[in-house]
Design an enzyme around this catalytic site. Structure first.
Site, PDB file in Angstrom:
ATOM      1  N   ASN A 247       0.850  -1.206   0.000  1.00 49.66           N
ATOM      2  CA  ASN A 247       0.000   0.000   0.000  1.00 49.66           C
ATOM      3  C   ASN A 247       0.887   1.258   0.000  1.00 49.66           C
ATOM      4  O   ASN A 247       2.114   1.141   0.096  1.00 49.66           O
ATOM      5  CB  ASN A 247      -0.915  -0.064   1.224  1.00 49.66           C
ATOM      6  CG  ASN A 247      -0.125   0.143   2.499  1.00 49.66           C
ATOM      7  OD1 ASN A 247       1.033  -0.245   2.583  1.00 49.66           O
ATOM      8  ND2 ASN A 247      -0.734   0.751   3.485  1.00 49.66           N
TER       9      ASN A 247
ATOM     10  N   CYS B 170       1.916   3.617   2.079  1.00 47.84           N
ATOM     11  CA  CYS B 170       2.974   3.930   3.062  1.00 47.84           C
ATOM     12  C   CYS B 170       3.869   2.747   3.368  1.00 47.84           C
ATOM     13  O   CYS B 170       4.747   2.817   4.230  1.00 47.84           O
ATOM     14  CB  CYS B 170       2.333   4.509   4.314  1.00 47.84           C
ATOM     15  SG  CYS B 170       1.345   5.960   3.937  1.00 47.84           S
TER      16      CYS B 170
ATOM     17  N   GLU C 237       3.461  -0.296   4.666  1.00 50.68           N
ATOM     18  CA  GLU C 237       3.336  -1.223   5.789  1.00 50.68           C
ATOM     19  C   GLU C 237       2.506  -2.465   5.473  1.00 50.68           C
ATOM     20  O   GLU C 237       2.478  -3.409   6.256  1.00 50.68           O
ATOM     21  CB  GLU C 237       2.745  -0.505   7.020  1.00 50.68           C
ATOM     22  CG  GLU C 237       1.264  -0.133   6.942  1.00 50.68           C
ATOM     23  CD  GLU C 237       1.006   1.191   6.226  1.00 50.68           C
ATOM     24  OE1 GLU C 237       1.936   1.687   5.559  1.00 50.68           O
ATOM     25  OE2 GLU C 237      -0.117   1.710   6.325  1.00 50.68           O
TER      26      GLU C 237
HETATM   27  P1  ADP Z   1      -5.176   7.038   9.210  1.00 54.76           P
HETATM   28  O1  ADP Z   1      -4.477   7.600  10.398  1.00 54.76           O
HETATM   29  O2  ADP Z   1      -5.906   8.096   8.419  1.00 54.76           O
HETATM   30  O3  ADP Z   1      -6.082   5.893   9.530  1.00 54.76           O
HETATM   31  P2  ADP Z   1      -2.542   6.159   8.231  1.00 54.76           P
HETATM   32  O4  ADP Z   1      -1.767   7.431   8.254  1.00 54.76           O
HETATM   33  O5  ADP Z   1      -2.272   5.166   9.298  1.00 54.76           O
HETATM   34  O6  ADP Z   1      -4.107   6.483   8.170  1.00 54.76           O
HETATM   35  O7  ADP Z   1      -2.304   5.472   6.826  1.00 54.76           O
HETATM   36  C1  ADP Z   1      -2.664   4.131   6.631  1.00 54.76           C
HETATM   37  C2  ADP Z   1      -2.858   3.854   5.181  1.00 54.76           C
HETATM   38  O8  ADP Z   1      -3.999   4.572   4.719  1.00 54.76           O
HETATM   39  C3  ADP Z   1      -1.751   4.314   4.262  1.00 54.76           C
HETATM   40  O9  ADP Z   1      -0.672   3.449   4.206  1.00 54.76           O
HETATM   41  C4  ADP Z   1      -2.494   4.351   2.960  1.00 54.76           C
HETATM   42  O10 ADP Z   1      -2.678   3.048   2.433  1.00 54.76           O
HETATM   43  C5  ADP Z   1      -3.823   4.920   3.377  1.00 54.76           C
HETATM   44  N1  ADP Z   1      -3.839   6.388   3.252  1.00 54.76           N
HETATM   45  C6  ADP Z   1      -3.325   7.298   4.078  1.00 54.76           C
HETATM   46  N2  ADP Z   1      -3.500   8.552   3.630  1.00 54.76           N
HETATM   47  C7  ADP Z   1      -4.144   8.445   2.475  1.00 54.76           C
HETATM   48  C8  ADP Z   1      -4.625   9.364   1.486  1.00 54.76           C
HETATM   49  N3  ADP Z   1      -4.465  10.673   1.611  1.00 54.76           N
HETATM   50  N4  ADP Z   1      -5.251   8.848   0.427  1.00 54.76           N
HETATM   51  C9  ADP Z   1      -5.422   7.532   0.295  1.00 54.76           C
HETATM   52  N5  ADP Z   1      -5.008   6.629   1.172  1.00 54.76           N
HETATM   53  C10 ADP Z   1      -4.366   7.051   2.240  1.00 54.76           C
END
Ligand code: ADP
Length: 583
Positions: free
Chosen positions: A282, A284, A286
């Site tokens: 994905n 980021c 992970e």
């Molecule tokens: P959150 O805190 O919003 O739940 P995270 O920062 O933990 O999200 O990110 C987890 C995953 O969510 C990322 O690895 C990515 O797959 C997805 N993600 C995060 N930000 C975005 C975004 N702006 N658009 C699409 N997917 C995102």
């Protein structure tokens, strides 16, 4: 019907003003720009939708389901557990898409490429992020038989994906995020490594080079390695492994990209090798996934898993066990409550039932335990905590398997005959960009970003934001003063300030003050007990050399990390893809 208000006598959420703003901007239901949901109503909606699965699908009675909804509600209201953003935003609403992570396949044909672009757009609209491997596309300038022309290659197609993402701003505010991976033996690898040299290009992508064992070996032995044309399967020249490695390092040094991902290692822990290879993650990094697979994440707030016992701060294992068990059950239910954007994704996801439970607030936990992040002790806590979560998660997944059956692809999986699990993977460490703000916790497993900082508010005045734990310590140990807080906000650090006792300076070290080696050792400690991967940024001082970066890659490899993302202070004006912080 899951609409409605949380019962008045249920727990209220203790939110910081910042958290409230985050929720109001994007998460709470609105009609004509008016927020019509309280944060309590939001988690009530989420808890009900996710618990209701047990009644609908697993034959539980209404009373039991109701009690479970209240348990789900409680761990969220306490800010002890939070699912990924799409679950908070979309559960019980028309979109109903609850996963943050997707990987889409790209085969070497026009139809496939443009199908993937269309499907990514649909996923972005629902708040999910997409990862792709471009490794199967034939290199630029190869022949295209049907037209007699030449192929434009992976990088030119990435630009098309990028433009499509640019055009689909998620829900009007959140821009889509992508991960692009190219295997190191693809003939276009050199173009790929430099494709983000200009910071204004391909801005909606994080990029990573897919490193193989063979390549790392060639680097060590200072050999050339073969490039392979994925279309014909034939060798397509050679490159010096050293030179390619140096080029990756050079670009990462310049602006943090590309990252690297150890592909063979991802596949060593691929739980279902019988279904094929993992080629991408994905956005980021992970969550490694198979083509057309999605995963929903959730994170436990470690800041709240510390308690006082006989006058000493210790980890609250009992509570951590309780929250882990409930979180696994919650995330397994999310799989069934989810409305997937494509039928094929629904099928692949339900075959493996992967979930990704992780943590946030690790740095906060260390502070409460009065331990500095850059120590053996911290590495020890990281291993202990994650091992405990993984073990408890497996116990719960085994219990669910007994009740509901193993994941359908269990046979021939790496768990076949070892342990019966409901989920092919259980743990993932997400960046928790937004949910850590909601929970007022430090993000993921990162050190503190700053002890205090100055924030400019709408009318132009500036406010000093102080880390709440630091404020508590300062008051408790009698060194608090507004002037000191302002001074810290200017410096961003407490190191070397005579007003701050030395031992407090040590436990409040920030990401910038933590050496790359300790960053990596903490990442590796979490990785040891994480089924999927760990999202982490390795910070370097602006003065770091290319050799420092190369050394970090070697250490990450040696310590069995699944990938590495580096960032040298000041090397990029803006973070290209902030992880969910674009509220
Ligand atoms: P959150 O805190 O919003 O739940 P995270 O920062 O933990 O999200 O990110 C987890 C995953 O969510 C990322 O690895 C990515 O797959 C997805 N993600 C995060 N930000 C975005 C975004 N702006 N658009 C699409 N997917 C995102």
């Amino acid at each position: 019907n899951f609409e409605g208000q949380a019962p008045k006598n249920w727990l209220k959420i203790n939110l910081t003003p910042n958290a409230r703003v985050v929720l109001e901007k994007r998460y709470l239901k609105q009609i004509d720009g008016q927020v019509i949901e309280t944060p309590e109503d939001m988690i009530y909606r989420v808890a009900n939708v996710i618990a209701a699965i047990e009644e609908e699908k697993y034959g539980k009675g209404e009373k039991e389901t109701r009690a479970l909804a209240k348990e789900f509600y409680t761990i969220m209201a306490n800010l002890e557990f939070m699912p990924n953003s799409p679950t908070l935003m979309n559960a019980g609403r028309d979109l109903g898409q609850l996963s943050a992570c997707f990987v889409l396949p790209i085969e070497d044909s026009m139809e496939d490429i443009f199908d993937a672009i269309k499907n990514a757009a649909i996923i972005h609209k629902s708040g999910g992020g997409t990862g792709f491997s471009f490794s199967r596309l034939r290199p630029k300038n190869s022949m295209v038989r049907s037209t007699g022309g030449v192929a434009s290659g992976p990088i030119s197609f990435m630009k098309v994906f990028n433009s499509a993402t640019e055009a689909v701003k998620q829900g009007g505010t959140r821009r889509g995020a992508n991960m692009g991976i190219l295997k190191v033996d693809h003939p276009d690898i050199l173009d790929f490594i430099q494709c983000k040299e200009d910071n204004k290009e391909i801005t909606n992508f994080n990029i990573s080079v897919g490193i193989t064992e063979e390549f790392m070996k060639a680097v060590r032995e200072e050999r050339d390695y073969d490039l392979i044309n994925p279309h014909s399967g034939e060798a397509a020249g050679k490159l010096s492994a050293r030179e390619v490695f140096a080029k990756i390092v050079d670009h990462a040094w310049q602006n943090g990209e590309p990252g690297i991902v150890f592909l063979d290692r991802l596949n060593e822990s691929n739980p279902t090798p019988q279904l094929g290879k993992i080629e991408a993650t994905n956005p980021c990094g992970e969550q490694p996934l198979l083509p057309n697979e999605a995963c929903n994440l959730g994170s436990i707030n470690l800041k709240l898993m510390v308690t006082e016992k006989n006058g000493k701060m210790v980890i609250n294992w009992e509570r951590l066990s309780h929250v882990t068990r409930l979180a696994v059950r919650f995330l397994d239910n999310v799989i069934d409550a989810n409305q997937y954007p494509l039928k094929i994704i629904d099928e692949v996801v339900k075959g493996n039932r992967k979930i990704g439970l992780g943590v946030m607030g690790f740095a906060d936990m260390l502070i409460l335990l009065q331990t500095s992040y850059a120590t053996e002790e911290a590495v020890d806590y990281a291993e202990k905590v994650m091992k405990f979560i993984q073990t408890e998660a497996r116990i719960e997944s085994q219990r669910l398997a007994e009740e509901r059956g193993t994941f359908p692809n269990y046979e021939s999986s790496i768990y076949d005959g070892v342990m019966k699990l409901r989920n092919a993977t259980l743990t993932t460490i997400a960046p928790t960009g937004t949910i850590s703000m909601i929970c007022a916790a430090s993000s993921g497993v990162e050190p503190l970003f700053a002890v205090a900082y100055t924030k400019t508010v709408m009318d132009g005045t500036s406010l000093v934001e102080v880390n709440p734990l630091f404020e508590t310590f300062a008051k408790e140990y009698n060194f608090y003063s507004p002037e000191l807080m302002r001074k810290i906000a200017e410096k961003g650090t407490v190191l070397g300030l005579p007003e701050v006792p030395n031992w407090v300076q040590e436990i409040f070290t920030t990401a910038q003050e933590t050496s790359p080696e300790w960053h990596i050792r903490i990442q590796a400690a979490f990785q040891k007990y994480t089924d999927n991967a760990v999202s982490k940024t390795i910070n370097f001082a602006n003065s770091a050399t290319r050799e420092d970066i190369a050394e970090a890659y070697r250490l990450a490899d040696e310590l069995n990390c699944k990938g590495l993302t580096v960032y040298r202070d000041g090397s990029r004006e803006e973070q290209v893809l902030s992880t969910g912080t674009t509220v």
